[in-house]
Design a protein around this motif. Sequence first.
Motif, short mmCIF file in Angstrom:
data_model
loop_
_atom_site.label_atom_id
_atom_site.label_comp_id
_atom_site.label_asym_id
_atom_site.label_seq_id
_atom_site.Cartn_x
_atom_site.Cartn_y
_atom_site.Cartn_z
N UNK A 75 0.82 -1.20 0.00
CA UNK A 75 0.00 0.00 0.00
C UNK A 75 0.86 1.25 0.00
N UNK A 76 1.96 1.22 0.75
CA UNK A 76 2.90 2.34 0.76
C UNK A 76 3.48 2.58 -0.63
N UNK A 77 3.86 1.51 -1.30
CA UNK A 77 4.39 1.63 -2.66
C UNK A 77 3.34 2.20 -3.61
N UNK A 78 2.11 1.75 -3.45
CA UNK A 78 1.02 2.27 -4.29
C UNK A 78 0.81 3.76 -4.05
N UNK A 79 0.83 4.14 -2.78
CA UNK A 79 0.68 5.55 -2.43
C UNK A 79 1.82 6.38 -3.02
N UNK A 80 3.04 5.89 -2.89
CA UNK A 80 4.20 6.61 -3.43
C UNK A 80 4.10 6.69 -4.95
N UNK A 81 3.61 5.64 -5.59
CA UNK A 81 3.42 5.65 -7.03
C UNK A 81 2.45 6.75 -7.44
N UNK A 82 1.35 6.86 -6.72
CA UNK A 82 0.38 7.91 -7.01
C UNK A 82 0.99 9.29 -6.79
N UNK A 83 1.80 9.43 -5.74
CA UNK A 83 2.48 10.70 -5.48
C UNK A 83 3.41 11.07 -6.63
N UNK A 84 4.14 10.08 -7.13
CA UNK A 84 5.03 10.32 -8.24
C UNK A 84 4.29 10.78 -9.48
N UNK A 85 3.11 10.23 -9.67
CA UNK A 85 2.30 10.59 -10.83
C UNK A 85 1.56 11.90 -10.63
N UNK A 86 1.20 12.19 -9.39
CA UNK A 86 0.30 13.31 -9.10
C UNK A 86 1.03 14.52 -8.52
N UNK A 87 1.48 14.43 -7.30
CA UNK A 87 1.99 15.60 -6.59
C UNK A 87 3.39 16.00 -6.99
N UNK A 89 -3.44 4.80 4.05
CA UNK A 89 -2.79 4.94 2.76
C UNK A 89 -3.73 4.62 1.60
N UNK A 90 -4.57 3.59 1.77
CA UNK A 90 -5.55 3.27 0.73
C UNK A 90 -6.52 4.42 0.51
N UNK A 91 -6.94 5.04 1.61
CA UNK A 91 -7.86 6.18 1.51
C UNK A 91 -7.23 7.34 0.74
N UNK A 92 -6.02 7.72 1.14
CA UNK A 92 -5.36 8.86 0.51
C UNK A 92 -5.04 8.59 -0.95
N UNK A 93 -4.52 7.39 -1.24
CA UNK A 93 -4.15 7.05 -2.61
C UNK A 93 -5.38 7.02 -3.52
N UNK A 94 -6.49 6.56 -3.01
CA UNK A 94 -7.71 6.52 -3.81
C UNK A 94 -8.17 7.92 -4.16
N UNK A 95 -8.12 8.82 -3.20
CA UNK A 95 -8.51 10.20 -3.47
C UNK A 95 -7.64 10.80 -4.58
N UNK A 96 -6.33 10.57 -4.50
CA UNK A 96 -5.44 11.17 -5.49
C UNK A 96 -5.57 10.49 -6.85
N UNK A 97 -5.87 9.19 -6.84
CA UNK A 97 -6.11 8.50 -8.11
C UNK A 97 -7.32 9.07 -8.82
#
Length: 402
Positions: free
Chosen positions: A16-28, A89-97
Amino acid sequence: MVAASFVVLVGTAIVTCLFMAWVLGANSNSPPFAPAIGANAISTMRAAFVIGLLAAAGALMQGGSISETVGADLIDGVAITPLAATAGLLTAATFMAVGIYTRYPIPAAFATTGAMVGVGLSLGGDPAMATYRRLGTFWLLVPFMSGGLAYATAVTLRRDDIPESVGVPLLAGVVGAIVANVRLGIVPDPVADQGTLARFVSRQFGGGPTLAYGVDVGTVLVTVAVGVLAFYWVRKRVLESVEGGIRSFLLVLGGIVAFSSGGSQVGLATGPLENLFRVELGLPGITLLALGATGILAGAWMAAPRLLQATSREYAQLGVRRSIAALVPGFVIAQLAIALGIPISLNNIILSGVIGGGLAAGSAGVSRRKIAFTVTFWLLTLASSIAVGYGLYRALATVIGG
């Protein structure tokens, strides 16, 4: 003997951490190069490649303070468990996705902070009101600081009585002086976890007399020297070609901000696992930061171009001068937040700078409707992520236990 359920939870939390970081790399971590792309100073694909490398480096060298804040300071009285970290992390990553696919960048700091507050409350913790006041004050000031600085810088660069061979190099000199005092994990310091280039070089020559606030003369001299070198380099480029020199400075600025974004954003992915890695597993902090840096690198390379196009083309049609004006506040504010350990949204900073720089030439090119819609998205993100984080942890705890 380690329980199988604990191993599964740890593995799930890491994924989940890796997924969140992936979304951060793509988004923020995408907005730092959006002004440069908008000014046609670099292609979208090349920008995505550079962003990944620089943001990952920034995550490793500067990400510790934000990670600690997110992992330990947002809730009082409880420690974040692996299951709670996964839910947050799932909550935050979903919002950013959702933000990526709707092309409305959602601030990672709001989504992660809200999610972690929600799961912390669900664990039975108490609100950390002092931390909330500190974060809220900084967040409220960011649009005004970033937009105001960008507007003032853009207006100055457009003045006819200030030659571009002077104004742009002076701005570069200021940026260089700040870079000399940026704290980095690879620079040793006897009294701090992270040292600065200016202080490190100063110590090699004895430092000299101490001035106010514990700053020695040597550090001041090194700071001035780096600023002068930056001034000289940009002035030389501008004298050879005005547009070429300004574009070169714009690209360097984008790189510096991308590096800073990695340092300020990785903690949003790694912070929830601080207790797990440091306390329960006994691993050094750099291990967790490396995990986050890997995810950021992958996200930037695989998914950043979509958001880069949105932020660079749709918010304002900027030239190179206003693009520089948008990036300088981003760098300054991001480094200030890292020094204070405050999670921030690079989307908020850069987009505020883009808007401020665009307004310097009038309102043409700035979509007021999209700005209003984006701000509404941000406010809804903070409130709803608390509720979703709270509910998701309760649901997972009921089904899985813990």
